[in-house]
Design a protein around this motif. Sequence first.
Motif, PDB file in Angstrom:
ATOM      1  N   LEU A 218       0.834  -1.198   0.000  1.00  0.00           N
ATOM      2  CA  LEU A 218       0.000   0.000   0.000  1.00  0.00           C
ATOM      3  C   LEU A 218       0.871   1.252   0.000  1.00  0.00           C
ATOM      4  CD1 LEU A 218      -2.760  -0.887   2.637  1.00  0.00           C
ATOM      5  CD2 LEU A 218      -2.628  -1.515   0.215  1.00  0.00           C
ATOM      6  N   GLN A 219       0.347   2.303  -0.575  1.00  0.00           N
ATOM      7  CA  GLN A 219       0.960   3.625  -0.525  1.00  0.00           C
ATOM      8  C   GLN A 219      -0.145   4.631  -0.252  1.00  0.00           C
ATOM      9  OE1 GLN A 219       2.963   3.741  -4.432  1.00  0.00           O
ATOM     10  NE2 GLN A 219       4.914   3.689  -3.347  1.00  0.00           N
ATOM     11  N   VAL A 220       0.046   5.429   0.777  1.00  0.00           N
ATOM     12  CA  VAL A 220      -0.978   6.397   1.170  1.00  0.00           C
ATOM     13  C   VAL A 220      -0.744   7.718   0.453  1.00  0.00           C
ATOM     14  CG1 VAL A 220      -1.968   7.705   3.074  1.00  0.00           C
ATOM     15  CG2 VAL A 220      -1.319   5.323   3.410  1.00  0.00           C
ATOM     16  N   HIS A 221      -1.763   8.195  -0.227  1.00  0.00           N
ATOM     17  CA  HIS A 221      -1.703   9.494  -0.905  1.00  0.00           C
ATOM     18  C   HIS A 221      -2.869  10.338  -0.398  1.00  0.00           C
ATOM     19  CE1 HIS A 221       1.339   7.991  -3.686  1.00  0.00           C
ATOM     20  NE2 HIS A 221       0.590   6.914  -3.840  1.00  0.00           N
ATOM     21  N   LEU A 222      -2.635  11.078   0.669  1.00  0.00           N
ATOM     22  CA  LEU A 222      -3.683  11.920   1.227  1.00  0.00           C
ATOM     23  C   LEU A 222      -3.691  13.278   0.525  1.00  0.00           C
ATOM     24  CD1 LEU A 222      -3.283  11.225   5.057  1.00  0.00           C
ATOM     25  CD2 LEU A 222      -4.831  10.129   3.437  1.00  0.00           C
ATOM     26  N   LYS A 223      -4.875  13.770   0.267  1.00  0.00           N
ATOM     27  CA  LYS A 223      -5.012  15.059  -0.397  1.00  0.00           C
ATOM     28  C   LYS A 223      -4.471  16.164   0.506  1.00  0.00           C
ATOM     29  CE  LYS A 223      -8.440  17.677  -3.066  1.00  0.00           C
ATOM     30  NZ  LYS A 223      -9.866  17.769  -3.452  1.00  0.00           N
ATOM     31  N   ASP A 224      -3.642  17.037  -0.045  1.00  0.00           N
ATOM     32  CA  ASP A 224      -2.999  18.096   0.739  1.00  0.00           C
ATOM     33  C   ASP A 224      -3.121  19.426  -0.003  1.00  0.00           C
ATOM     34  OD1 ASP A 224      -1.525  19.566   2.516  1.00  0.00           O
ATOM     35  OD2 ASP A 224       0.414  18.778   1.874  1.00  0.00           O
ATOM     36  N   ASP A 225      -4.311  20.014   0.075  1.00  0.00           N
ATOM     37  CA  ASP A 225      -4.574  21.293  -0.589  1.00  0.00           C
ATOM     38  C   ASP A 225      -4.680  22.445   0.411  1.00  0.00           C
ATOM     39  OD1 ASP A 225      -4.673  20.061  -3.044  1.00  0.00           O
ATOM     40  OD2 ASP A 225      -6.827  19.719  -2.957  1.00  0.00           O
ATOM     41  N   HIS A 226      -4.227  22.217   1.634  1.00  0.00           N
ATOM     42  CA  HIS A 226      -4.474  23.202   2.691  1.00  0.00           C
ATOM     43  C   HIS A 226      -3.741  24.520   2.448  1.00  0.00           C
ATOM     44  CE1 HIS A 226      -6.639  20.171   4.859  1.00  0.00           C
ATOM     45  NE2 HIS A 226      -5.597  19.367   4.861  1.00  0.00           N
ATOM     46  N   LEU A 227      -2.536  24.476   1.867  1.00  0.00           N
ATOM     47  CA  LEU A 227      -1.821  25.728   1.613  1.00  0.00           C
ATOM     48  C   LEU A 227      -2.574  26.574   0.598  1.00  0.00           C
ATOM     49  CD1 LEU A 227       0.604  27.523   2.069  1.00  0.00           C
ATOM     50  CD2 LEU A 227       1.835  26.236   0.287  1.00  0.00           C
ATOM     51  N   GLN A 228      -3.087  25.935  -0.465  1.00  0.00           N
ATOM     52  CA  GLN A 228      -3.856  26.678  -1.461  1.00  0.00           C
ATOM     53  C   GLN A 228      -5.108  27.294  -0.834  1.00  0.00           C
ATOM     54  OE1 GLN A 228      -2.300  23.736  -1.778  1.00  0.00           O
ATOM     55  NE2 GLN A 228      -2.409  22.991  -3.884  1.00  0.00           N
ATOM     56  N   TYR A 229      -5.782  26.516   0.020  1.00  0.00           N
ATOM     57  CA  TYR A 229      -6.969  27.041   0.693  1.00  0.00           C
ATOM     58  C   TYR A 229      -6.607  28.216   1.590  1.00  0.00           C
ATOM     59  CZ  TYR A 229      -9.424  22.789  -0.802  1.00  0.00           C
ATOM     60  OH  TYR A 229      -9.992  21.789  -1.538  1.00  0.00           O
ATOM     61  N   ALA A 230      -5.484  28.099   2.321  1.00  0.00           N
ATOM     62  CA  ALA A 230      -5.060  29.188   3.209  1.00  0.00           C
ATOM     63  C   ALA A 230      -4.788  30.458   2.417  1.00  0.00           C
ATOM     64  CB  ALA A 230      -3.819  28.763   3.996  1.00  0.00           C
ATOM     65  N   ILE A 231      -4.087  30.319   1.289  1.00  0.00           N
ATOM     66  CA  ILE A 231      -3.797  31.487   0.444  1.00  0.00           C
ATOM     67  C   ILE A 231      -5.099  32.121  -0.047  1.00  0.00           C
ATOM     68  CG2 ILE A 231      -2.817  32.187  -1.771  1.00  0.00           C
ATOM     69  CD1 ILE A 231      -0.619  30.095  -1.312  1.00  0.00           C
ATOM     70  N   THR A 232      -6.070  31.278  -0.399  1.00  0.00           N
ATOM     71  CA  THR A 232      -7.364  31.805  -0.858  1.00  0.00           C
ATOM     72  C   THR A 232      -8.028  32.630   0.223  1.00  0.00           C
ATOM     73  OG1 THR A 232      -7.676  29.930  -2.360  1.00  0.00           O
ATOM     74  CG2 THR A 232      -9.655  31.165  -1.704  1.00  0.00           C
ATOM     75  N   TRP A 233      -8.063  32.102   1.457  1.00  0.00           N
ATOM     76  CA  TRP A 233      -8.716  32.832   2.546  1.00  0.00           C
ATOM     77  C   TRP A 233      -7.977  34.136   2.868  1.00  0.00           C
ATOM     78  CZ3 TRP A 233     -13.415  31.758   3.033  1.00  0.00           C
ATOM     79  CH2 TRP A 233     -13.907  30.461   3.025  1.00  0.00           C
ATOM     80  N   PHE A 234      -6.650  34.108   2.895  1.00  0.00           N
ATOM     81  CA  PHE A 234      -5.887  35.333   3.173  1.00  0.00           C
ATOM     82  C   PHE A 234      -6.075  36.350   2.042  1.00  0.00           C
ATOM     83  CE2 PHE A 234      -2.894  32.516   5.769  1.00  0.00           C
ATOM     84  CZ  PHE A 234      -3.476  32.891   6.969  1.00  0.00           C
ATOM     85  N   THR A 235      -6.182  35.863   0.820  1.00  0.00           N
ATOM     86  CA  THR A 235      -6.430  36.757  -0.310  1.00  0.00           C
ATOM     87  C   THR A 235      -7.791  37.422  -0.183  1.00  0.00           C
ATOM     88  OG1 THR A 235      -5.048  35.396  -1.769  1.00  0.00           O
ATOM     89  CG2 THR A 235      -6.626  36.887  -2.817  1.00  0.00           C
TER      90      THR A 235
END
Length: 254
Positions: A218-235
Amino acid sequence: MSRTLQRRGVAGFGVFTLVMVVAFAGLGVWQLQRRVEKHALIAALNERLAAAPVALPPPAQWTVLTPAKDEFRRVTFTATYAALPDAMVYSSGSAVREDVSGPGTWAFLPARLADGAIVAINAGFVQNTMQDRAQQDRAAGRLVSGRAVTLTGYIRFPETAGTLTPSENRAKRLWFTRDHLAMARALGWDEGGRQVAPFYLDLESPVPESGIPKPGPLQVHLKDDHLQYAITWFTLAGAVVIAFGVWARAQRKR
């Protein structure tokens, strides 16, 4: 508009702007915190996946195992596939197996330990696009030899069906979620008071001579979009401040 009313309007809009900025900035900070937590989780899961397999905990310790600290732990043990009905679980692909794509089924079989306890084994993927029970029987039947085998794989915990998840098809022994405990109740894996483990095993090895069912690492690939979301909120927070500044300047010129 009188100066008093104008000042009240500016003050009111200023308060609204402040609330929105605090809210958006708070959401941005929250996303950054989630990013840190997600990275820690990814590191922990990758460490478990890369670790050498350890002995399966005895049944007396099963109740203290939890997804938070034991999901994806590699274990090894000896068991015998029981001559009991197997189950198949429909899958449109896999998020943890890079070698599995497209629709098919997972073959779930009960394996009996030396003390009689049952561990459900996800023995691997079958390219069973029509969820054909006969095809699954041919693949799973080869594993039930009556001989003890050494199994190595990953501890996994049952899934919960969503509101849109189809109900199981008892006639075909077909499920649409990996709920091995529901399979155990429906297929008699727990009859006679047999203990069924609260987890199941995603099999890594051995691989059958035919290659079907197809287990694997198995290989775990968890979605990691939190930085993009953070930039959106700060923008958005910055945009609100700019909008207020433009509006306030226009008010002063009146």
